[in-house]
Scaffold this active site. Structure first.
Site, PDB file in Angstrom:
ATOM      1  N   LYS A 128       0.834  -1.192   0.000  1.00 43.52           N
ATOM      2  CA  LYS A 128       0.000   0.000   0.000  1.00 43.52           C
ATOM      3  C   LYS A 128       0.876   1.251   0.000  1.00 43.52           C
ATOM      4  O   LYS A 128       2.052   1.203   0.391  1.00 43.52           O
ATOM      5  CB  LYS A 128      -0.896   0.020   1.249  1.00 43.52           C
TER       6      LYS A 128
ATOM      7  N   ARG B 157     -10.106 -11.940   1.549  1.00 44.61           N
ATOM      8  CA  ARG B 157     -10.927 -13.001   0.954  1.00 44.61           C
ATOM      9  C   ARG B 157     -10.231 -14.360   1.047  1.00 44.61           C
ATOM     10  O   ARG B 157     -10.903 -15.397   1.068  1.00 44.61           O
ATOM     11  CB  ARG B 157     -11.238 -12.647  -0.502  1.00 44.61           C
TER      12      ARG B 157
END
Length: 486
Positions: free
Chosen positions: A268, A342
């Site tokens: 990020k 996920r």
């Protein structure tokens, strides 16, 4: 930590300030339940200005013996559209946060139209008192109690107040662990926090699978995400079994517990990484709901599966192009290590549907930024194949103030976003402009046991999990409310 204890129920204790919240007509002298709680001596002529709609907040000071008590009356708008709660719980939070003094004993009185509004209003108050605070000035504040009493026709029983206390305490607990930085709450200390939270719950058992044991038992998604961190990933399984089972449903909560998300090797940006301590908010909500249900005597067998990991970078970090074998047996080609939630949830729902005898699975996560674009910062996004369960969750959101809104369910067109040449699927979409929030949910769904006959719903709480830089404890009140209708 905060020096404020929150206590729901009647009190005769002396307080320094009283905040009464309600729609204008409910603050009028004709509303007997309110003045029964406040006492007639709290009335003031200045309140007429608020009742007449000329102002929204009135404060006056009443001298009682040698002390002076601050009385504040705040109008609560009744404006609620069809996708909002039974009461404006968002405004209750804001009024409490702004109007309650930071020091001194306080009494909050909620003047409500009906008992249906009690739960949402009470939970909104809890969200306004976060526990985690490392400001030096806060440590100097004296310990105090904020009492919360409801003024409503028919009243609130002592048993109902005790259940509200339980849920409120666990909303604050969920907020506290979410607000804690990873230097204090890593996967190991999180497990310790969980063990401390359940120590007095005789109906609850815990199992922890961590580190290499995850790899050995086939949890490739969770193990891969957390293997580069100093503290090992862990799957925490909490099970509440009542002495007498009176509820047939066998629900399982599955929570994303990424204690910090750097993005992994798909790193990020600096600005985008700030706040990523909150990426375990889904697991915190599941934990708080589980603790509330267990303490309040839920009549069925209930399990929480918390998927804990730190998505770190280092020599052991998984890479884009790696292929991971999930607990479901399916293989995943990584094309984005920052789509890690996920992966851990895929293992969690696989375990819930293959190993546990579940009838309903609720996975909850701060999963996608796309959720905020889709349903906003107050409403979570829910995805399910089952319209009846979708309606139950939406209604539970309205009753609790943890609001939800359904998103597109279309796996036949969206699962193509994960096509891979070398594995069963990739972990991130090909087209980021094509229903991303739904796609992420469908990825998780693909790891359910295909032979499982139960119902599943995915709850993305990326937006409502936080407000103004603080965790909200979102999901605790919602899941407790859902259990009532299973």
């Amino acid at each position: 930590m905060s020096q404020t204890t929150l206590r729901y129920g009647p009190t005769t204790s002396n307080v320094d300030a009283v905040l009464s919240i309600g729609e204008r007509s409910l603050l009028a002298s004709t509303n007997e339940p309110l003045w029964k709680v406040l006492g007639s001596d709290a009335r003031t002529e200045s309140l007429d200005v608020l009742i007449d709609g000329k102002t929204d907040i009135v404060t006056h000071f009443k001298k009682t013996g040698s002390s002076t008590v601050q009385h504040t009356f705040a109008h609560l708008s009744k404006e609620t559209s069809r996708n909002m709660a039974v009461i404006r719980s968002d405004l209750i939070h804001d009024l409490v946060f702004k109007q309650v003094p930071k020091e001194g004993e306080v009494k909050i009185v909620l003047a409500l139209e009906n008992k249906e509004q009690v739960y949402a209003a009470a939970c909104a108050v809890a969200r306004a008192f976060p526990l985690y605070n490392k400001k030096s000035a806060a440590q100097k504040l004296k310990a105090r109690t904020v009492h919360v009493e409801v003024a409503v026709a028919g009243g609130v029983t002592s048993e109902e107040y005790e259940k509200l206390n339980t849920v409120a305490n666990n909303i604050r607990l969920a907020g506290r662990v979410t607000d804690m930085p990873t230097a204090e709450l890593n996967t190991t200390t999180y497990v310790a926090e969980i063990k401390e939270a359940i120590k007095d719950l005789l109906t609850v058992k815990i199992e922890v699978i961590s580190g290499e044991a995850l790899r050995e038992q086939g949890f490739g998604g969770l193990y891969g995400v957390g293997k580069a961190a100093e503290e090992p990933p862990a799957l925490v399984i909490l099970t509440h079994t009542p002495a007498k089972v009176t509820v047939e449903a066998r629900p399982v909560f599955v929570g994303k517990g990424i204690v910090y998300d750097t993005g992994g090797l798909s790193l990020k940006s600096g600005a985008g990484m700030c706040g990523m301590k909150e990426d375990m908010g889904g697991s915190a909500g599941c934990l708080g709901a589980f603790l509330s249900a267990a303490k309040n005597g839920y009549g069925g067998v209930l399990t929480a599966v918390l998927c804990l990991a730190e998505n770190a970078i280092g020599p052991k970090a998984q890479r884009p192009d790696d292929v991971v074998t999930m607990h479901s047996g399916k293989t995943v080609e990584l094309n984005n290590t920052d789509a890690e939630g996920r992966l851990v949830l895929g293992d969690g729902v696989s375990y819930a549907t293959r190993v546990l005898k579940s009838t309903h699975v609720f996975d909850m996560a701060t999963l996608t930024g796309a959720q905020l674009i889709t349903t906003g910062v107050i409403h979570s996004a829910i995805l399910t194949a089952h319209e009846d369960l979708e309606r139950k969750v939406i209604d539970a959101g309205k009753r609790s103030g943890d609001l939800c809104f359904p998103i597109l369910y279309a796996p036949e067109i969206l699962k193509k976003q994960f096509d891979s040449k070398v594995a069963d699927m990739k972990n991130s979409v090909a087209d980021r402009m094509n229903a991303q929030a739904s796609c992420a949910g469908h990825f998780i769904e693909s790891h359910l046991d295909p032979e499982w006959k139960g119902q599943w719903v995915h709850i993305d709480i990326a937006g409502p999990a936080g407000k103004d830089g603080r965790a909200t404890g979102f999901g605790v009140a919602l899941l407790v409310s859902v259990l009532e209708k299973l």
